[in-house]
Motif scaffolding. Structure first.
Motif, PDB file in Angstrom:
ATOM      1  N   ALA A  11     -32.795 -44.734 -32.726  1.00  0.00           N
ATOM      2  CA  ALA A  11     -31.888 -44.079 -31.784  1.00  0.00           C
ATOM      3  C   ALA A  11     -32.204 -42.590 -31.710  1.00  0.00           C
ATOM      4  O   ALA A  11     -32.574 -41.975 -32.700  1.00  0.00           O
ATOM      5  CB  ALA A  11     -30.451 -44.294 -32.209  1.00  0.00           C
ATOM      6  N   ILE A  12     -32.060 -42.033 -30.517  1.00  0.00           N
ATOM      7  CA  ILE A  12     -32.312 -40.607 -30.318  1.00  0.00           C
ATOM      8  C   ILE A  12     -31.143 -39.969 -29.568  1.00  0.00           C
ATOM      9  O   ILE A  12     -30.365 -40.644 -28.905  1.00  0.00           O
ATOM     10  CB  ILE A  12     -33.626 -40.359 -29.545  1.00  0.00           C
ATOM     11  N   SER A  13     -31.036 -38.672 -29.662  1.00  0.00           N
ATOM     12  CA  SER A  13     -30.100 -37.840 -28.909  1.00  0.00           C
ATOM     13  C   SER A  13     -28.646 -38.283 -28.971  1.00  0.00           C
ATOM     14  O   SER A  13     -28.016 -38.546 -27.955  1.00  0.00           O
ATOM     15  CB  SER A  13     -30.539 -37.775 -27.437  1.00  0.00           C
ATOM     16  N   PRO A  14     -28.051 -38.362 -30.160  1.00  0.00           N
ATOM     17  CA  PRO A  14     -26.637 -38.745 -30.229  1.00  0.00           C
ATOM     18  C   PRO A  14     -25.750 -37.685 -29.566  1.00  0.00           C
ATOM     19  O   PRO A  14     -26.018 -36.493 -29.666  1.00  0.00           O
ATOM     20  CB  PRO A  14     -26.359 -38.837 -31.725  1.00  0.00           C
ATOM     21  N   GLN A  15     -24.725 -38.151 -28.873  1.00  0.00           N
ATOM     22  CA  GLN A  15     -23.763 -37.262 -28.234  1.00  0.00           C
ATOM     23  C   GLN A  15     -22.366 -37.800 -28.480  1.00  0.00           C
ATOM     24  O   GLN A  15     -22.036 -38.890 -28.021  1.00  0.00           O
ATOM     25  CB  GLN A  15     -24.006 -37.175 -26.736  1.00  0.00           C
ATOM     26  N   GLN A  23     -19.736 -42.186 -29.927  1.00  0.00           N
ATOM     27  CA  GLN A  23     -20.942 -41.457 -29.578  1.00  0.00           C
ATOM     28  C   GLN A  23     -21.853 -42.371 -28.788  1.00  0.00           C
ATOM     29  O   GLN A  23     -21.758 -43.590 -28.891  1.00  0.00           O
ATOM     30  CB  GLN A  23     -21.662 -40.924 -30.811  1.00  0.00           C
ATOM     31  N   ILE A  24     -22.717 -41.761 -27.980  1.00  0.00           N
ATOM     32  CA  ILE A  24     -23.754 -42.526 -27.315  1.00  0.00           C
ATOM     33  C   ILE A  24     -25.089 -42.118 -27.916  1.00  0.00           C
ATOM     34  O   ILE A  24     -25.251 -41.003 -28.415  1.00  0.00           O
ATOM     35  CB  ILE A  24     -23.793 -42.329 -25.785  1.00  0.00           C
ATOM     36  N   LEU A  36     -35.375 -47.486 -21.674  1.00  0.00           N
ATOM     37  CA  LEU A  36     -34.573 -46.634 -22.537  1.00  0.00           C
ATOM     38  C   LEU A  36     -33.122 -46.924 -22.202  1.00  0.00           C
ATOM     39  O   LEU A  36     -32.653 -46.633 -21.107  1.00  0.00           O
ATOM     40  CB  LEU A  36     -34.898 -45.166 -22.286  1.00  0.00           C
ATOM     41  N   GLU A  37     -32.425 -47.560 -23.127  1.00  0.00           N
ATOM     42  CA  GLU A  37     -31.066 -48.026 -22.879  1.00  0.00           C
ATOM     43  C   GLU A  37     -30.040 -47.125 -23.564  1.00  0.00           C
ATOM     44  O   GLU A  37     -30.349 -46.407 -24.503  1.00  0.00           O
ATOM     45  CB  GLU A  37     -30.894 -49.461 -23.389  1.00  0.00           C
ATOM     46  N   ALA A  62     -27.508 -38.488 -20.441  1.00  0.00           N
ATOM     47  CA  ALA A  62     -26.127 -38.698 -20.014  1.00  0.00           C
ATOM     48  C   ALA A  62     -25.245 -37.620 -20.614  1.00  0.00           C
ATOM     49  O   ALA A  62     -25.610 -36.958 -21.575  1.00  0.00           O
ATOM     50  CB  ALA A  62     -25.638 -40.081 -20.441  1.00  0.00           C
ATOM     51  N   SER A  63     -24.082 -37.467 -20.024  1.00  0.00           N
ATOM     52  CA  SER A  63     -23.113 -36.473 -20.488  1.00  0.00           C
ATOM     53  C   SER A  63     -21.720 -37.068 -20.354  1.00  0.00           C
ATOM     54  O   SER A  63     -21.408 -37.716 -19.358  1.00  0.00           O
ATOM     55  CB  SER A  63     -23.234 -35.206 -19.635  1.00  0.00           C
ATOM     56  N   TRP A  64     -20.895 -36.849 -21.369  1.00  0.00           N
ATOM     57  CA  TRP A  64     -19.515 -37.335 -21.347  1.00  0.00           C
ATOM     58  C   TRP A  64     -18.671 -36.463 -20.436  1.00  0.00           C
ATOM     59  O   TRP A  64     -18.848 -35.250 -20.379  1.00  0.00           O
ATOM     60  CB  TRP A  64     -18.907 -37.282 -22.743  1.00  0.00           C
ATOM     61  N   PHE A  65     -17.702 -37.076 -19.760  1.00  0.00           N
ATOM     62  CA  PHE A  65     -16.679 -36.318 -19.060  1.00  0.00           C
ATOM     63  C   PHE A  65     -15.662 -35.851 -20.098  1.00  0.00           C
ATOM     64  O   PHE A  65     -15.505 -36.484 -21.147  1.00  0.00           O
ATOM     65  CB  PHE A  65     -16.008 -37.165 -17.980  1.00  0.00           C
ATOM     66  N   PRO A  66     -14.942 -34.752 -19.840  1.00  0.00           N
ATOM     67  CA  PRO A  66     -14.005 -34.212 -20.833  1.00  0.00           C
ATOM     68  C   PRO A  66     -12.934 -35.207 -21.283  1.00  0.00           C
ATOM     69  O   PRO A  66     -12.407 -35.090 -22.381  1.00  0.00           O
ATOM     70  CB  PRO A  66     -13.366 -33.017 -20.112  1.00  0.00           C
ATOM     71  N   THR A  67     -12.632 -36.205 -20.462  1.00  0.00           N
ATOM     72  CA  THR A  67     -11.606 -37.193 -20.796  1.00  0.00           C
ATOM     73  C   THR A  67     -12.086 -38.254 -21.781  1.00  0.00           C
ATOM     74  O   THR A  67     -11.288 -39.056 -22.264  1.00  0.00           O
ATOM     75  CB  THR A  67     -11.135 -37.901 -19.520  1.00  0.00           C
TER      76      THR A  67
END
Length: 170
Positions: A11-15, A23-24, A36-37, A62-67
């Motif tokens: 896995a790479i780039s945890p957010q 987290q993704i 790349l899933e 990808a980026s999370w929305f504030p909610t």
């Protein structure tokens, strides 16, 4: 829908979500076609659920929305919103997918990782082949995007966007 629950390796780039509950990560899939899933999991890495199944397409970021209930990703040449919910097992699953870029004039060739502003009112994304950054305003209720402007390398005093792939917003 949740594609499957799996053990994630490489896995790479945890957010982390803004609320810290999930987290993704991105992971190469094994199979006849490289992809790349996107996976969502608990902060400790347990209970991974694959959110995307995009054979022969790639999530560039990808980026999370504030909610913390949705994320926006760059799927090859499109910006896509994934609205998340829970299923009977309390797994995070995709409940709807929306193409956010329909009707915008931005050249979406080779998108980089989109970034949502901390207040959720704007979205920024790079286009590598266009050497540019697009700015969108975002409707907080619907998530709909409105194209605001594109900033191009070597135009209007802007320099340094050649091949831009990612950015950060604070």
């Amino acid at each position: 829908y949740a594609v499957r629950t799996v053990a994630v390796t490489s896995a790479i780039s945890p957010q982390a979500t803004p609320n810290g509950q999930h987290q993704i990560v991105y992971c190469d899939t094994v199979g006849p076609v490289y992809a790349l899933e996107v996976f969502v999991m608990n902060p400790d890495g347990s209970h991974a659920v694959q959110l995307t199944d995009v054979a022969n397409n790639n999530w560039q970021g990808a980026s999370w929305f504030p909610t913390s209930d949705a994320l926006v990703g760059a799927l090859d040449y499109r910006l896509v919103r994934l609205d998340l919910g829970t299923d009977a097992n309390n797994d995070l699953v995709v409940v709807s997918t929306t193409d956010l870029q329909a009707g915008t004039p931005f050249d979406a060739s080779f998108l980089g990782s989109p970034v949502v502003s901390p207040d959720g009112k704007h979205l920024y994304v790079t286009a590598q082949s266009g050497d540019s950054i697009a700015v969108f305003s975002r409707d907080a209720d619907t998530g709909a995007l409105t194209f605001v402007e594109a900033l191009f390398d070597d135009t209007g005093g802007i320099n340094g966007l050649w091949g831009a792939y990612g950015l950060a917003v604070s």
